[in-house]
Design a protein around this motif. Structure first.
Motif, PDB file in Angstrom:
ATOM      1  N   GLN A   1     -10.740   1.016  -3.455  1.00  0.00           N
ATOM      2  CA  GLN A   1      -9.303   0.974  -3.742  1.00  0.00           C
ATOM      3  C   GLN A   1      -8.511   1.885  -2.807  1.00  0.00           C
ATOM      4  O   GLN A   1      -7.414   1.537  -2.384  1.00  0.00           O
ATOM      5  N   LYS A   2      -9.088   3.022  -2.469  1.00  0.00           N
ATOM      6  CA  LYS A   2      -8.424   3.947  -1.526  1.00  0.00           C
ATOM      7  C   LYS A   2      -8.262   3.261  -0.164  1.00  0.00           C
ATOM      8  O   LYS A   2      -7.200   3.291   0.458  1.00  0.00           O
ATOM      9  N   LEU A   3      -9.351   2.620   0.280  1.00  0.00           N
ATOM     10  CA  LEU A   3      -9.350   1.914   1.558  1.00  0.00           C
ATOM     11  C   LEU A   3      -8.437   0.687   1.511  1.00  0.00           C
ATOM     12  O   LEU A   3      -7.775   0.354   2.504  1.00  0.00           O
ATOM     13  N   LEU A   4      -8.386   0.045   0.351  1.00  0.00           N
ATOM     14  CA  LEU A   4      -7.518  -1.130   0.163  1.00  0.00           C
ATOM     15  C   LEU A   4      -6.050  -0.749   0.392  1.00  0.00           C
ATOM     16  O   LEU A   4      -5.316  -1.460   1.083  1.00  0.00           O
ATOM     17  N   ILE A   5      -5.644   0.381  -0.163  1.00  0.00           N
ATOM     18  CA  ILE A   5      -4.264   0.865   0.027  1.00  0.00           C
ATOM     19  C   ILE A   5      -3.996   1.085   1.515  1.00  0.00           C
ATOM     20  O   ILE A   5      -2.971   0.660   2.044  1.00  0.00           O
TER      21      ILE A   5
END
Length: 197
Positions: free
Chosen positions: A9-13
């Protein structure tokens, strides 16, 4: 390597901030998860779907096209700073491709870039005088082409504009357009400099 949900999710952002026009399908492929997982991640993170993100970018204040009617621009302009930079997006549909191969006809990709080079000019008269272009990979039906234009330099009544077009951040087209513009604009802008020559 399998990432934890938190890491993903961090990378998705980061990925979406980097490229607001990335599709759920492309993200699913990148993270090696299902499209449904990406949608759930976006929901949890309150990240709107692609159509909404495009609308949000398009609603930001930007300059008005002067050199041609907005409906004559090929693709949808989502950012425009006259005589500086511009971005447009073009979704490749059945009307843009060869029916047998589903590969986009080159003139559509060129037309998107060329009309963006015209649109960026802060003048009511702007014509393409010369263009050096290169197609670097074929574009297929269903892909989204993002064209980014920037003004490189002004010289007398010409303006040089560089346009690079991407699909999922992969370069598919690049062009350098030499745009003719009316002399009165350039005299207003650089009158003293022109007189001294």
């Amino acid at each position: 390597m399998r990432r934890s949900k938190k890491e993903r999710q961090k990378l998705l952002i980061e990925k979406i901030n980097e490229n607001p026009f990335v599709t759920d399908d492309a993200l699913a492929e990148f993270f090696n998860v299902s499209v449904q997982t990406i949608r759930l991640d976006r929901l949890e993170l309150s990240i709107p779907e692609l159509r909404e993100r495009i609308k949000n970018v398009a609603e930001k204040q930007f300059d008005t096209v002067k050199a041609l009617p907005i409906e004559e621009v090929i693709g949808e302009i989502i950012d425009l700073q006259l005589d500086q930079r511009a971005i447009s997006i073009l979704d490749i549909g059945p009307e843009h491709v060869f029916s047998r191969t589903k590969i986009a006809r080159g003139h559509h990709v060129f037309a998107q870039a060329n009309s963006l080079a015209v649109a960026i000019i802060d003048d009511e008269l702007a014509l393409t005088a010369k263009a050096n272009v290169r197609f670097t990979r074929r574009v297929s039906e269903g892909e989204r082409v993002i064209a980014k234009a920037k003004v490189l330099k002004h010289e007398k009544e010409r303006t040089k504009v560089e346009v690079n077009s991407y699909v999922e951040q992969e370069l598919v087209f690049s062009g350098e357009f030499h745009m003719y513009r009316s002399v009165k604009y350039m005299q207003g802008e650089k009158g003293e400099h022109e007189d001294s020559n």
